[in-house]
Structures are given as structure tokens and as C-alpha cells.
Motif scaffolding. Structure first.
Motif, mmCIF file in Angstrom:
data_model
loop_
_atom_site.group_PDB
_atom_site.id
_atom_site.type_symbol
_atom_site.label_atom_id
_atom_site.label_comp_id
_atom_site.label_asym_id
_atom_site.label_seq_id
_atom_site.Cartn_x
_atom_site.Cartn_y
_atom_site.Cartn_z
ATOM 1 N N MET A 11 -48.046 -33.998 -75.077
ATOM 2 C CA MET A 11 -47.546 -34.735 -73.696
ATOM 3 C C MET A 11 -48.739 -34.981 -72.930
ATOM 4 N N ILE A 15 -49.912 -34.755 -66.673
ATOM 5 C CA ILE A 15 -49.471 -35.534 -65.747
ATOM 6 C C ILE A 15 -49.927 -35.065 -64.299
ATOM 7 N N PHE A 44 -49.533 -34.819 -60.829
ATOM 8 C CA PHE A 44 -48.412 -34.552 -59.807
ATOM 9 C C PHE A 44 -48.444 -35.152 -58.512
ATOM 10 N N GLU A 84 -48.458 -38.939 -58.676
ATOM 11 C CA GLU A 84 -46.773 -39.353 -58.890
ATOM 12 C C GLU A 84 -46.229 -39.097 -57.542
ATOM 13 N N LEU A 85 -46.483 -38.124 -56.942
ATOM 14 C CA LEU A 85 -45.529 -37.933 -55.767
ATOM 15 C C LEU A 85 -46.028 -39.215 -54.758
ATOM 16 N N ARG A 119 -47.048 -42.076 -55.355
ATOM 17 C CA ARG A 119 -46.355 -43.182 -55.854
ATOM 18 C C ARG A 119 -44.873 -43.300 -55.425
ATOM 19 N N ALA A 120 -44.238 -41.912 -55.505
ATOM 20 C CA ALA A 120 -42.834 -41.865 -55.119
ATOM 21 C C ALA A 120 -42.674 -42.013 -53.495
ATOM 22 N N GLY A 121 -43.936 -41.780 -52.681
ATOM 23 C CA GLY A 121 -43.572 -41.976 -51.100
ATOM 24 C C GLY A 121 -43.304 -40.587 -50.770
ATOM 25 N N ALA A 122 -43.800 -39.502 -51.391
ATOM 26 C CA ALA A 122 -43.420 -38.245 -50.878
ATOM 27 C C ALA A 122 -44.299 -37.760 -49.573
ATOM 28 N N ARG A 173 -44.183 -44.325 -43.239
ATOM 29 C CA ARG A 173 -43.050 -44.950 -44.115
ATOM 30 C C ARG A 173 -43.403 -46.502 -44.390
ATOM 31 N N ASN A 181 -21.212 -51.603 -40.330
ATOM 32 C CA ASN A 181 -21.668 -51.283 -41.656
ATOM 33 C C ASN A 181 -22.082 -52.796 -42.732
ATOM 34 N N ALA A 232 -26.682 -54.485 -42.741
ATOM 35 C CA ALA A 232 -27.665 -54.673 -43.747
ATOM 36 C C ALA A 232 -27.537 -55.957 -44.483
#
Lengths: 297, 330, 337
Positions: free
Chosen positions: A1, A4, A6, A9-10, A12-15, A23, A210, A213
Motif C-alpha cells: 500500500m 499516504i 495524511f 489529504e486532509l 484536500r478535504a478542507g479540514a 472556508r 427551506n 437554496a
């Protein structure tokens, strides 16, 4: 494997995106095309607002000495058959396009929301009548309908806005109605009923907020097509009357006669229309992905 | 519960839905969602309503609250029949009866703060506004085990169990005398279920309202209820005091239902499934006793004649033709 | 794999780690989890939503959605092959063939516009070279095996013509059509009524024992576990906190979380039960996987927690024979009981 990373990756996920600006920066990175669209739209809006500062000549001033001048340092985009500066006319044309785009989208969306909400929420015969009217309106192409309307009302800015707004109503009403029907079955609406709330209050307090959006998504998507419809109407001579500069009219005046001899008269307004529509569409797509991922397809 | 007059008395409640088909939307059938249900509920009492999906238990709940219009039957709240009332005439009665739904995610408006959700009934009924309303909402938050500083949060900031607490607070806000709970814990995790069940029981002890508690989980119903009614295809087939029902079930369906619950003890021997097949469609339900198609003990009479609820012991009624209408003894 | 795996072991999962990269941080959905399943054995994975039980199953199937999920460590050995090392094509030939999965919602797992028989055929012919006639016969046989009445007629029908229980039977028929070595059932009866649940569970267990399939049963229902499984693992916040035979687990649960779960389910009252006993609550709620406390993830909700629990994660020790628990105080609890 494979190993990775981390952290990357994070990222990229916007963490690590924190706060409003963080944001926003993350979303801009994630939706590059949408950002491009937003920039184009902002430029477009700024151009319209500061048209007087950016343009170098008065767009209406006729200068018979410099008729059909090709692009040069003096006239960046050349001049037309009356000697008017094309650059200045395009800059001012943004005002017309924006006014029509925003005006008709807002009007069409507002009326569409009222119709859709009433139709979906009241159901019964109200729904039936609205539905059939919608069907009839939708069976005619947007342009044809607008054509008929401006022809009937006469060409002026408010009339063009109205003529483009009315064919929008069914599109908006459809989406809002479908949304309302789904929301009506939600337990929180049932809960509102069980506390004895009036139907009107339920519709305004619980259903309408509602649907915001999807409404924003839809309105942005429609903005491009309203700009295009205005250009088409003006091209056909039914849009904004002379001498105000409209991109569509600029095209129609020059297309047949000067396309060979003075191509700048065709190219630059054409680019302006395409860019504005392209920008709103890119932005609209990104907005849909962010606000309403289910509609992606 | 030996009350003079029950808080809620439902008599012969019927709810039929038309099934339409074809181009002309003509009626092609009738769904017998609720088919002649009668029960009474005393003040401070909990009546459990159990049955499998499609048995009509949720429709009963919604019809009692007039969220669904009954086809026929009487719904007496404090002796007053609310079934024929107009929407406007019904409004004051809404204060006395509230509902808690199954899905704590869908039953809260995502665009309103928790405090606004709980306070809204107070505004709608003109009970309190401004600071007085905020005070009352804060009090309700504390009653259901939430912190008043959470009032400004939106539903998505709460966990499932906390959301169900918000729903309970909203139901409590008008000081109701009857709360209908429609599967209030079945969407929650096991460890959270216990918290919510305990909260419901504690609130009832303090405020003495009644619950109509609907669930498919027999263990949960058994825990919270004083009396239990078992429904099958739109009808109550057995109703009894909780302990009586679980100790001495008389209807073959109740017996099968009890035997089907997996017991959390590996030493308890697994009994072979008592009944086969699926619940028949509520469109054109079987004649006679609706359960006869799956009942291993059905006799000829079951196929033709519909059994009515009959006394089968103290505080115990069953609708079954076996043993002269007293059901099957195990 | 250098270690010898017992011959009858069908699946051996070692130190599996699956993470999710989300905008609120890193989710360790499955954190260093190991377990194995033998031929004909039922292993139950128990836990609440978000504990990692379903992600474990999806990791075995290599169906974790990427992004945001990723298997970042460990091995999943099925009949001697490490599935995590296979390429996508090789993995496809395993799925539905050597491992099958059945899901909670039988309606959405079946294609509404395909006949039941054709769907089973599709599953068979993807992995076996048989004529369409032969495949149809197999499909009907499978429907008969799962005790669907009139299998010839039912094979011709579409999913909406079947009841919920029938559909779940059809799903089982499809999953077992290629005689997989391992069947993963993710909450197979949660959407079904109790009387139907009893039928379906009885069917799964019966077929699994007859065909010698290894079964992983994922559920939150301890009653279902007690009635069907031989071994159980309990998961909490992505970690395995306890593993034991079903008898040992229910007799002496050694993790406070397992104890809490067992105490918090109301029992169907026996005639002599005391009325209105309060249920035992586990206070608080499941922690967010992005903000796990240091030490044991259950410590903030645990009545037995001591200082050490809040600082150090306890190792998974074999506290009794064949009974592992990850708790600093499991030893005391084992002695006390």
C-alpha cells in the motif's frame, strides 16, 4: 500500500479551512471553474457600475470623422458606422445586460415562488389551474414568448424585463412546487400543524425558507439565459431602443453589412455576450454543486 | 386507572384511503388503514399500541390528532367529540394534545434555532412573547435535559437523542394533557433510547399527562405502557393490562409476535417461527378475522365472521373466535 | 502472510485501519481492528451508529467510497489472498462470487426494472460460464432454497410485486447464488417486522450452516446476536473493545460499554417482572470521531473510569480464555463475577 500523506489529504478535504474566509478560500480552490465564473461576473458587475469611469468616450457621441475605424490605441475596439467608440458602447452595454438580467430574474423568480408555493401548498383546484397555465407557457419557447410580448408592449427597458421575466415564472414555479410538495410531507410541517399553526404561517415560516437554496441555484442558472434572451430580442430589433447600447443590437446593426469589412463590430459584442453568459453559467454550476448536491447530473 | 371519564375515548374509528388508478384516476380500491378501532385512555395513563408496519398504528395516532381526517368514528377528548370540529374550532383543543415523531432529523425545521422551534407554539397560541417566552423556553430546555445556552443552536448541531429532546420540549410547551408518541425512540441508538424512555417516564410522573405510545418494539412498549393494544391490519386484536398481556396472551397473533422477539440471552432456546408468510395487503383485507390467512389455529368461522373485542379475563379483551371468543390459551 | 492461518479460517482481518478525510478533520472510522471468521461460523459485529461496524464490512468488500474514505493499513485475507493487494478487476471477480453482501433495505438493493430471476442470473453469469437456460434453472433453484413459494412464477416477477420479506429472501438467494465463502449481512432484518425478522434470521442461519458459509452479521440488536451468532465483537468509536463467544459475552460482559448496552435494553416483561423499573442509562453520547478524548474513548461516559482510563488507551487483553476486552478494569470485573 502506498504511503499516504495524511496532511495533504486532509487539506484536500478542507479540514483546515476555518472561519468564513478560510472556508471561502477552500471552496474557491475546490471549484476552480466556479471561481473563474464568479470573477467574470464580478468584473461584469463592476464594469456596469463604473461604466462612466472606464469608458473613454461617450457611447452615444457620433463622430463622423472616424467612421468604421479599426481597433487602435485611440479606439481600442474600433468605431462603428456612426463613429461611436465600440469599447465605450460595450462597457455601457453591460449596464443594460445586467439590468435586464437581474431585473427579469428577480421578477420572474419572485412571481414563480408565489405561484409555486401556492400551487404546491394549497393543491386542489388552485394547483390544477396553475399547472395547466404553466404547461401552456412552457410549451412555447422562451424567445418566442418574449418576442410576442415585446411586440405587443413595445420596446422599452421595463417592457423587456417584463417580457423576459414572464416566461421564467413556470420554470421557477415548477421547482418550487416540487420542493413544496416534498416539504409538506416532512414531519416538521406536520408538527407545525399539530400545534395549531395556520396554513399561511406554515407556508411562510416552514416551507419557504427551506426552498431558498434551490431557488438561488435556479436563479443563477437562469441569469445567463436572460442575458442571452435580451441580446436575441435586441438583435431582432425588439429589445432596448436606440440609441442605448445593447450588445444584441450592436451585433444586429453590423452583422450583415460589416462582417467582412469591419469584423471588430461583430467580434467584440459577441465576445462580451458569450463571456457574460459563460461566467454566470460556470458560477451557477458551482453554486448548485455547493448548495444542492442532489441536483448534480 | 379508575377515572370517572377517560381523557381520550376513541369509538369505531375508521380511516379509508381511496386507491386511484388509470388515466381517469377512478377509484379502483380502498385501503382499510384503520378499520373500526375503539379504545380509552385515562389521565396519567400510557397506552401502548403495537403492531407491524402497515397495521395502521401510525394512522390511528394521526387521526386522533386530526392530522389525518377520519372517515368515521368519534374521538372524544375530555368528553368532547373533536372529530366533527372545523379547523378553527379545533385550534383550542390542539393545546391539549401534542405529538412526538419518529425521525428526530426530519421533525425539526433545519432553518430555525432550537429555541425558536420550542417557543413557536407559545407565539402561535399567544401565550407568551419576548422575555417571558425566552424564560419559558429556557425552563422547557432544562426539563428535557438540555442547557438553555443551546437555544441559539440549529438542529444540525445536535445529536439524534438531543433532537428528540427538543421535539419533546416543543410538545410540552403548551402544557398538553395527551402526548402521542409515534415511534419516538426507534431511530435512536440503543444507549440513547434508554435516556429518552426514562425522560418520558419522568415527565409523565411530574406532570401527569397521558401517552398514546406507538412502537413496533414490544420491549420498549412493554416498558413504558400501563396497558397495551395489539393491532393487525387496521384493527385492535387484543388489548389488556401490560402484565396480563405478556403473561397471558390470548390472540394467536399476539402470541406469535411475542415469540418472534429475539431474546438477548443465548441460552434461551430459539423457537421456530410461529407464523409464516407476510401481512396481507390492507387493500381488500381478508374476510372475517383478518389474521385467518396466517393463523395456524383458524377455524371455519374465522374465515367468514369478523370477531369483535370481548372480555377474556380482568382488564383483558381479545377479538378471536377460539374458545368461544376468549382466544387461545397457551 | 507469513503466519499460518488455520485451514478452516475463511476470512482473517488484521489491524484494519480505514479513515475518512472530511472537512471537519480525520475520522478514524475503523482503527486497528482484527478478527477472523471460520467456515460455517457466525461472527456478530455489534455497536451503535458510527462505531465502524458498517465501514468494516465495506472495507472487506473494498467498497469504501474514496474520496472521502481510504483503507490505510492492515490486511484482509480471504481464503489465503490479501484482498487489499488485489487490482480492481481481480477484486470484482471476488465480489458477489467469494464474498457477498446483503443490506438493510431490500427494496433499494434490487433493480426495480429487472425480473427477480434475471437479477440472480446476472449475479451467476458474471462469475460462472453457464448457458442462460442453465442459469435460469439455477435462479429458480435458489429461490426454492430460500423458501419462496412458487419459485418458477416468482422468478418472472419484478421486485415491486414481492413483499418486503420476499424481497429480502430474493436478496439472500442472489447473494448465495455463487456459493460464496463469506456472507456479510449488514442489519439484514432491521427494516423488517418482528415476525418476518424471525423467519429471515432462521433462514440465514439454516442456509449458512448447510452451505458452510462464513457469516458476518452486523447488527445493533443484542437479541439478534444472542439468537444467531457464535462469536461476537463489540465496537465503540472505531475500535474493537470486546470479543468473546456469545455465551461468555452474555454471561460476563467485561467491557463497561457492553455492560451498559445490555442493561439499557428493556426486556419483554416476564409475568413476575417489577413494574416501572427505570432503565439503566449510559450517560452522554457517542463522541465525535474527530475529537476523541485521549485514553479510552468510552471513559467520559463510564462509571468505572479511573484516571488511567483518561490518559492511556487500554490494550485488548485476553482477560478470560477466549474472551478479550480493552479495559483497564476488565480484570477486576472478571474476578468480581
Amino acid at each position: 500500500m502506498a504511503t499516504i500523506n495524511f496532511d495533504s489529504e486532509l487539506r484536500r478535504a478542507g479540514a483546515n479551512a476555518t472561519g468564513g474566509w478560510g472556508r471561502l478560500a477552500f471552496l474557491a480552490q475546490r471549484h476552480v471553474l466556479g471561481t473563474v465564473g464568479l470573477i467574470i461576473m464580478l468584473l461584469f458587475v463592476l464594469t456596469a457600475i463604473f461604466a462612466d469611469l472606464i469608458s473613454r468616450y461617450d457611447p452615444l457621441t457620433v463622430d463622423s470623422a472616424h467612421r468604421l475605424a479599426p481597433p487602435s490605441m485611440l479606439h481600442w475596439f474600433g468605431t462603428d458606422s456612426f463613429g461611436r467608440d465600440v469599447w465605450s458602447r460595450i462597457i455601457h452595454g453591460a449596464r443594460i445586460s445586467l439590468a435586464v438580467g437581474i431585473g427579469s430574474t428577480t421578477l420572474g423568480a419572485t412571481l414563480g415562488v408565489i405561484v409555486g408555493l401556492a400551487s404546491g401548498y394549497l393543491s386542489g383546484w388552485v394547483d390544477l389551474v396553475f399547472q395547466r397555465v404553466t404547461d401552456i407557457l412552457q410549451s412555447l419557447p422562451l424567445l418566442v414568448l418574449a418576442l410576442v410580448m415585446t411586440a405587443a408592449l413595445g420596446p422599452s427597458l421595463p417592457n423587456v424585463i417584463l417580457a423576459i421575466a414572464i416566461p421564467l415564472i413556470p420554470t421557477v414555479a415548477r421547482v418550487i412546487r416540487a420542493n413544496t410538495l416534498a416539504l409538506r410531507e416532512q414531519p416538521f410541517v406536520e408538527a407545525a400543524k399539530s400545534i395549531g399553526m395556520s396554513e399561511m404561517r406554515i407556508a411562510l415560516r416552514h416551507v419557504l425558507p427551506n426552498t431558498i437554496a434551490p431557488l438561488i441555484v435556479l436563479a443563477t442558472a437562469q441569469l445567463g439565459s436572460t442575458i442571452l434572451t435580451e441580446a436575441s430580442l435586441s438583435f431582432l430589433g425588439l429589445g432596448i431602443p436606440e440609441p442605448y447600447p445593447s450588445w444584441g443590437r450592436m451585433l444586429s446593426e453590423s452583422a450583415a453589412e460589416y462582417v467582412r469589412t469591419a469584423p471588430w463590430l461583430v467580434i467584440f459584442p459577441g465576445i462580451a455576450i458569450s463571456l457574460a453568459v459563460f461566467g454566470t453559467n460556470l458560477f451557477g454550476d458551482a453554486l448548485r454543486d455547493i448548495l444542492d448536491p442532489r441536483q448534480r447530473g | 386507572m379508575t377515572e370517572q371519564r377517560p381523557l381520550l375515548e376513541v369509538t369505531d374509528l375508521v380511516k379509508h384511503y381511496a386507491v386511484r388508478g388509470g388515466v381517469l384516476r377512478r377509484q379502483v380500491g380502498t385501503v382499510h388503514a384503520v378499520d373500526g378501532v375503539s379504545f380509552a385512555l385515562g389521565a396519567g395513563e400510557t397506552l401502548g399500541l403495537v403492531g407491524e408496519s402497515g397495521c395502521g398504528k401510525s394512522t390511528v395516532a394521526r387521526t386522533v390528532l386530526r392530522l389525518v381526517e377520519p372517515t368515521s368514528g368519534a374521538i372524544k377528548l375530555d368528553g368532547e367529540d373533536i372529530a366533527p370540529l372545523s379547523k378553527t374550532a379545533l385550534r383550542p383543543y390542539r393545546r391539549s394534545m401534542q405529538i412526538v415523531f419518529q425521525d428526530p432529523f426530519a421533525s425539526l425545521n433545519p432553518r430555525m434555532t432550537a429555541g425558536d422551534i420550542v417557543g413557536e407554539p407559545l407565539t402561535v397560541h399567544g401565550i407568551a412573547t419576548g422575555a417571558k417566552k425566552q424564560e419559558r423556553v429556557a425552563e422547557l430546555f432544562q426539563q428535557v435535559g438540555l442547557r438553555p445556552d443551546q437555544m441559539k443552536n440549529f438542529p444540525h448541531q445536535f445529536s439524534g437523542g438531543q433532537r428528540q429532546r427538543i421535539c419533546i420540549a416543543r410538545a410540552l410547551s403548551l402544557g398538553p394533557r395527551l402526548i402521542v408518541c409515534d415511534e419516538p425512540v426507534s431511530a435512536l441508538d440503543v444507549s440513547i433510547q434508554a435516556q429518552v424512555i426514562n425522560l418520558l417516564i419522568d415527565l409523565q410522573r411530574k406532570q401527569n399527562f397521558s401517552y398514546l405510545f406507538i412502537a413496533h418494539d414490544l420491549a420498549v412498549v412493554a416498558h413504558i405502557s400501563h396497558r397495551v393494544a395489539v393491532m393487525y391490519l387496521g384493527r385492535i386484536v387484543e388489548i389488556a393490562d401490560k402484565h396480563e398481556l405478556f403473561a397471558n396472551p390470548r390472540h394467536p397473533y399476539t402470541q406469535a409476535l411475542l415469540a418472534s422477539v429475539p431474546i438477548a440471552d443465548p441460552k434461551a432456546k430459539r423457537t421456530a417461527p410461529l407464523i409464516d408468510g407476510d401481512v396481507p395487503s390492507p387493500i381488500n383485507p381478508p374476510s372475517g378475522c383478518a389474521f385467518h390467512t396466517r393463523c395456524p389455529y383458524a377455524i371455519d368461522r374465522c374465515k367468514t365472521e369478523r370477531p369483535m373485542l370481548q372480555a377474556a379475563g380482568t382488564a383483558h379483551q381479545v377479538a378471536c373466535w377460539l374458545n368461544d371468543g376468549t382466544g387461545r390459551s397457551e | 502472510m507469513s503466519e499460518a492461518i488455520p485451514a478452516e479460517t475463511v476470512l482473517d482481518v488484521k489491524n484494519l485501519q480505514t479513515v475518512f478525510f472530511t472537512n471537519s478533520g480525520l475520522f478514524r472510522a475503523v482503527d486497528d481492528v482484527s478478527f477472523s471468521v471460520r467456515r460455517g461460523e457466525t461472527l456478530a459485529i455489534v455497536g451503535e451508529s458510527g462505531c465502524g461496524k458498517s465501514v468494516s464490512a465495506l472495507s472487506i468488500m473494498r467498497l469504501v467510497p474514496d474520496p472521502p474514505g481510504r483503507i490505510v493499513g492492515g490486511s484482509v485475507t480471504l481464503e489465503g489472498t490479501d484482498l487489499l493487494k488485489l487490482d480492481d478487476a481481480a477484486m470484482r471477480s471476488i465480489r458477489g462470487n467469494r464474498i457477498s453482501m446483503i443490506f438493510q433495505e431490500p427494496m433499494t438493493s434490487l433493480n426495480p426494472v429487472m425480473r427477480i430471476g434475471d437479477q440472480i442470473i446476472e449475479a451467476v453469469r458474471l462469475h460462472q460460464k453457464v448457458s442462460s437456460k442453465e442459469a435460469w434453472k439455477q435462479a429458480v433453484d435458489m429461490l426454492r432454497l430460500v423458501r419462496i413459494p412458487e419459485p418458477e412464477r416468482r422468478a418472472q416477477e419484478y421486485p415491486h410485486q414481492l413483499s418486503g420479506g420476499m424481497r429480502q429472501r430474493a436478496m439472500i438467494a442472489m447473494a448465495l447464488a455463487c456459493r460464496p465463502a463469506l456472507l456479510i449481512a449488514d442489519e439484514p432484518t432491521t427494516a423488517l417486522d418482528v415476525t418476518i425478522q424471525a423467519q429471515i434470521l432462521a433462514l440465514i442461519v439454516d442456509l449458512q450452516q448447510r452451505l458452510g458459509t462464513g457469516l458476518i452479521l452486523i447488527t445493533h440488536d443484542l437479541g439478534v446476536v444472542a439468537q444467531t451468532a457464535q462469536r461476537v465483537i463489540v465496537m465503540y468509536a472505531g475500535k474493537k473493545v470486546e470479543e468473546a463467544t456469545v455465551e461468555s459475552l452474555f454471561e460476563t460482559p467485561l467491557h463497561p460499554y457492553t455492560r451498559g448496552l445490555m442493561a439499557s435494553i428493556p426486556a419483554v416483561p416476564s409475568p413476575d417482572a417489577k413494574a416501572d423499573v427505570r432503565l439503566v442509562e449510559i450517560p452522554g453520547m457517542v463522541p465525535s470521531l474527530t475529537r476523541l478524548p485521549p485514553g479510552c474513548a468510552f471513559a467520559p461516559r463510564c462509571k468505572l473510569a479511573i484516571d488511567r482510563c483518561r490518559q492511556e488507551y487500554p490494550p485488548l487483553d485476553e482477560v478470560k480464555s477466549n474472551h478479550w476486552a480493552a479495559c483497564w478494569r476488565a480484570g477486576e470485573m472478571a474476578e468480581a463475577s
